[in-house]
Design a protein around this motif. Structure first.
Motif, PDB file in Angstrom:
ATOM      1  N   GLU A  85       3.488 -38.855  19.699  1.00 56.02           N
ATOM      2  CA  GLU A  85       3.267 -36.995  20.167  1.00 56.02           C
ATOM      3  C   GLU A  85       3.783 -36.120  20.620  1.00 56.02           C
ATOM      4  OE1 GLU A  85       0.188 -38.357  23.029  1.00 56.02           O
ATOM      5  OE2 GLU A  85      -1.091 -39.951  21.333  1.00 56.02           O
ATOM      6  N   LEU A  86       5.043 -36.707  21.905  1.00 55.55           N
ATOM      7  CA  LEU A  86       5.385 -34.928  22.147  1.00 55.55           C
ATOM      8  C   LEU A  86       6.251 -34.546  20.828  1.00 55.55           C
ATOM      9  CD1 LEU A  86       6.567 -36.770  24.942  1.00 55.55           C
ATOM     10  CD2 LEU A  86       5.227 -34.526  25.068  1.00 55.55           C
ATOM     11  N   ALA A  87       6.607 -35.644  19.954  1.00 56.13           N
ATOM     12  CA  ALA A  87       7.109 -35.008  18.770  1.00 56.13           C
ATOM     13  C   ALA A  87       5.999 -34.551  17.650  1.00 56.13           C
ATOM     14  CB  ALA A  87       8.067 -35.969  17.875  1.00 56.13           C
ATOM     15  N   SER A  88       5.430 -34.448  17.495  1.00 55.62           N
ATOM     16  CA  SER A  88       4.966 -33.420  16.587  1.00 55.62           C
ATOM     17  C   SER A  88       3.892 -32.277  17.567  1.00 55.62           C
ATOM     18  CB  SER A  88       3.411 -34.260  16.358  1.00 55.62           C
ATOM     19  OG  SER A  88       2.303 -34.994  17.207  1.00 55.62           O
ATOM     20  N   SER A  89       3.976 -32.879  18.999  1.00 56.33           N
ATOM     21  CA  SER A  89       3.775 -31.571  19.460  1.00 56.33           C
ATOM     22  C   SER A  89       4.963 -30.308  19.509  1.00 56.33           C
ATOM     23  CB  SER A  89       3.241 -31.654  20.867  1.00 56.33           C
ATOM     24  OG  SER A  89       2.616 -30.719  21.532  1.00 56.33           O
ATOM     25  N   ASN A  90       6.089 -30.818  20.083  1.00 53.58           N
ATOM     26  CA  ASN A  90       6.881 -29.921  19.902  1.00 53.58           C
ATOM     27  C   ASN A  90       7.042 -29.580  18.027  1.00 53.58           C
ATOM     28  OD1 ASN A  90       7.400 -30.308  22.083  1.00 53.58           O
ATOM     29  ND2 ASN A  90       9.671 -31.961  21.844  1.00 53.58           N
ATOM     30  N   MET A  91       6.445 -30.522  16.938  1.00 59.53           N
ATOM     31  CA  MET A  91       7.118 -29.540  15.983  1.00 59.53           C
ATOM     32  C   MET A  91       5.617 -28.252  15.596  1.00 59.53           C
ATOM     33  SD  MET A  91       9.877 -29.946  14.558  1.00 59.53           S
ATOM     34  CE  MET A  91       9.519 -30.338  12.571  1.00 59.53           C
ATOM     35  N   GLU A  92       4.664 -28.489  16.104  1.00 59.33           N
ATOM     36  CA  GLU A  92       3.454 -27.310  16.325  1.00 59.33           C
ATOM     37  C   GLU A  92       4.170 -26.478  17.162  1.00 59.33           C
ATOM     38  OE1 GLU A  92       0.215 -29.211  17.375  1.00 59.33           O
ATOM     39  OE2 GLU A  92      -0.158 -30.714  15.788  1.00 59.33           O
ATOM     40  N   GLN A  93       4.793 -26.242  18.331  1.00 55.55           N
ATOM     41  CA  GLN A  93       5.448 -24.591  18.933  1.00 55.55           C
ATOM     42  C   GLN A  93       6.371 -24.565  18.154  1.00 55.55           C
ATOM     43  OE1 GLN A  93       5.444 -26.814  22.556  1.00 55.55           O
ATOM     44  NE2 GLN A  93       3.548 -26.564  23.810  1.00 55.55           N
ATOM     45  N   LYS A  94       7.372 -25.098  17.387  1.00 55.96           N
ATOM     46  CA  LYS A  94       8.068 -24.243  17.213  1.00 55.96           C
ATOM     47  C   LYS A  94       7.212 -23.520  15.473  1.00 55.96           C
ATOM     48  CE  LYS A  94      12.360 -27.420  18.087  1.00 55.96           C
ATOM     49  NZ  LYS A  94      13.063 -28.537  17.716  1.00 55.96           N
ATOM     50  N   GLU A  95       6.701 -24.030  15.400  1.00 53.92           N
ATOM     51  CA  GLU A  95       6.421 -23.294  13.741  1.00 53.92           C
ATOM     52  C   GLU A  95       5.259 -21.799  14.027  1.00 53.92           C
ATOM     53  OE1 GLU A  95       5.712 -24.101  10.835  1.00 53.92           O
ATOM     54  OE2 GLU A  95       6.984 -26.546  10.572  1.00 53.92           O
ATOM     55  N   LYS A  96       4.895 -22.623  15.882  1.00 51.13           N
ATOM     56  CA  LYS A  96       4.521 -21.102  15.862  1.00 51.13           C
ATOM     57  C   LYS A  96       5.190 -19.992  16.343  1.00 51.13           C
ATOM     58  CE  LYS A  96       0.057 -23.451  17.808  1.00 51.13           C
ATOM     59  NZ  LYS A  96      -1.125 -24.197  18.831  1.00 51.13           N
ATOM     60  N   LYS A  97       6.088 -20.889  17.588  1.00 48.63           N
ATOM     61  CA  LYS A  97       7.462 -19.493  17.673  1.00 48.63           C
ATOM     62  C   LYS A  97       7.747 -19.003  16.403  1.00 48.63           C
ATOM     63  CE  LYS A  97       8.555 -21.395  21.964  1.00 48.63           C
ATOM     64  NZ  LYS A  97       9.750 -22.359  22.367  1.00 48.63           N
ATOM     65  N   LYS A  98       8.161 -19.932  15.739  1.00 46.53           N
ATOM     66  CA  LYS A  98       9.030 -19.099  14.163  1.00 46.53           C
ATOM     67  C   LYS A  98       7.643 -18.284  13.261  1.00 46.53           C
ATOM     68  CE  LYS A  98      11.260 -22.618  12.494  1.00 46.53           C
ATOM     69  NZ  LYS A  98      11.626 -23.633  11.423  1.00 46.53           N
ATOM     70  N   LYS A  99       6.211 -18.695  13.515  1.00 51.30           N
ATOM     71  CA  LYS A  99       5.421 -17.377  13.047  1.00 51.30           C
ATOM     72  C   LYS A  99       5.341 -16.065  13.342  1.00 51.30           C
ATOM     73  CE  LYS A  99       2.378 -20.639  10.730  1.00 51.30           C
ATOM     74  NZ  LYS A  99       0.856 -21.511  10.452  1.00 51.30           N
ATOM     75  N   LYS A 100       5.356 -16.725  14.775  1.00 50.08           N
ATOM     76  CA  LYS A 100       5.608 -15.248  15.859  1.00 50.08           C
ATOM     77  C   LYS A 100       6.450 -13.843  15.959  1.00 50.08           C
ATOM     78  CE  LYS A 100       2.243 -16.959  19.391  1.00 50.08           C
ATOM     79  NZ  LYS A 100       1.818 -17.271  21.036  1.00 50.08           N
ATOM     80  N   SER A 101       7.536 -15.064  15.738  1.00 50.54           N
ATOM     81  CA  SER A 101       8.455 -13.744  15.774  1.00 50.54           C
ATOM     82  C   SER A 101       9.252 -13.871  14.571  1.00 50.54           C
ATOM     83  CB  SER A 101       9.633 -15.261  15.765  1.00 50.54           C
ATOM     84  OG  SER A 101       9.963 -15.902  14.949  1.00 50.54           O
ATOM     85  N   SER A 102       8.658 -14.323  13.521  1.00 50.62           N
ATOM     86  CA  SER A 102       8.324 -13.360  12.093  1.00 50.62           C
ATOM     87  C   SER A 102       7.850 -12.415  11.464  1.00 50.62           C
ATOM     88  CB  SER A 102       8.364 -14.423  10.477  1.00 50.62           C
ATOM     89  OG  SER A 102       7.343 -15.158  10.563  1.00 50.62           O
ATOM     90  N   ALA A 103       6.688 -12.431  12.247  1.00 51.99           N
ATOM     91  CA  ALA A 103       5.220 -11.748  12.270  1.00 51.99           C
ATOM     92  C   ALA A 103       5.705 -10.632  13.243  1.00 51.99           C
ATOM     93  CB  ALA A 103       4.293 -11.995  12.864  1.00 51.99           C
ATOM     94  N   ALA A 104       6.945 -10.407  14.636  1.00 51.72           N
ATOM     95  CA  ALA A 104       6.907  -9.898  15.329  1.00 51.72           C
ATOM     96  C   ALA A 104       8.372  -8.547  14.571  1.00 51.72           C
ATOM     97  CB  ALA A 104       7.547 -10.090  16.428  1.00 51.72           C
ATOM     98  N   LYS A 105       9.207  -9.448  14.011  1.00 52.28           N
ATOM     99  CA  LYS A 105      10.111  -8.867  13.006  1.00 52.28           C
ATOM    100  C   LYS A 105      10.029  -7.616  12.505  1.00 52.28           C
ATOM    101  CE  LYS A 105      13.359 -12.057  14.622  1.00 52.28           C
ATOM    102  NZ  LYS A 105      14.674 -13.318  13.825  1.00 52.28           N
TER     103      LYS A 105
END
Length: 126
Positions: A85-105
């Motif tokens: 559960e923690l691993a999948s949660s961490n993966m989801e958070q990383k995906e969200k961060k990637k989307k936010k950073s690419s949108a911000a750039k």
């Protein structure tokens, strides 16, 4: 002694929670026995952690914890489930961060950037 008292207090609280949920009673002797077993088991795990340090690792991994829990099938199953559960949660958070950073750039997704590059190349040719 303080650590032992803390373990006893925590076990007492857990027993009280279980007692309320399952409508059972725990005697003081039972709580003391569970506390003692828990304290001794933690001593065994502490020794294992020392062995990890001896292996020149400063980080205890989930695999180390699973190795400790292998004697109790239900505990191992619970730890494995929580780990996944923690691993999948961490993966989801990383995906969200990637989307936010690419949108911000650039403000554009990679597909939008490709279209923009193609359009600029087309206008350069004209």
């Amino acid at each position: 002694q303080r650590l032992k008292a803390a373990v006893h207090y925590t076990v007492g609280c857990l027993c009280q929670d279980v007692a309320e949920d399952k409508d059972v009673q725990f005697s003081k002797q039972t709580i003391a026995a569970i506390s003692e077993i828990t304290f001794r088991q933690c001593g065994t795990e502490g020794y294992f952690l020392i062995l990890c340090r001896h292996a020149k690792r400063s980080t205890v991994t989930t695999e180390d914890v699973k190795l400790l829990a292998r004697r109790s099938n239900s505990l191992l199953k619970y730890i494995t489930q929580k780990s996944e559960e923690l691993a999948s949660s961490n993966m989801e958070q990383k995906e969200k961060k990637k989307k936010k950073s690419s949108a911000a750039k650039g403000g554009r997704t990679s597909g939008e950037q490709e279209v923009a590059v193609t359009e600029s190349e087309d206008s350069n040719m004209a």
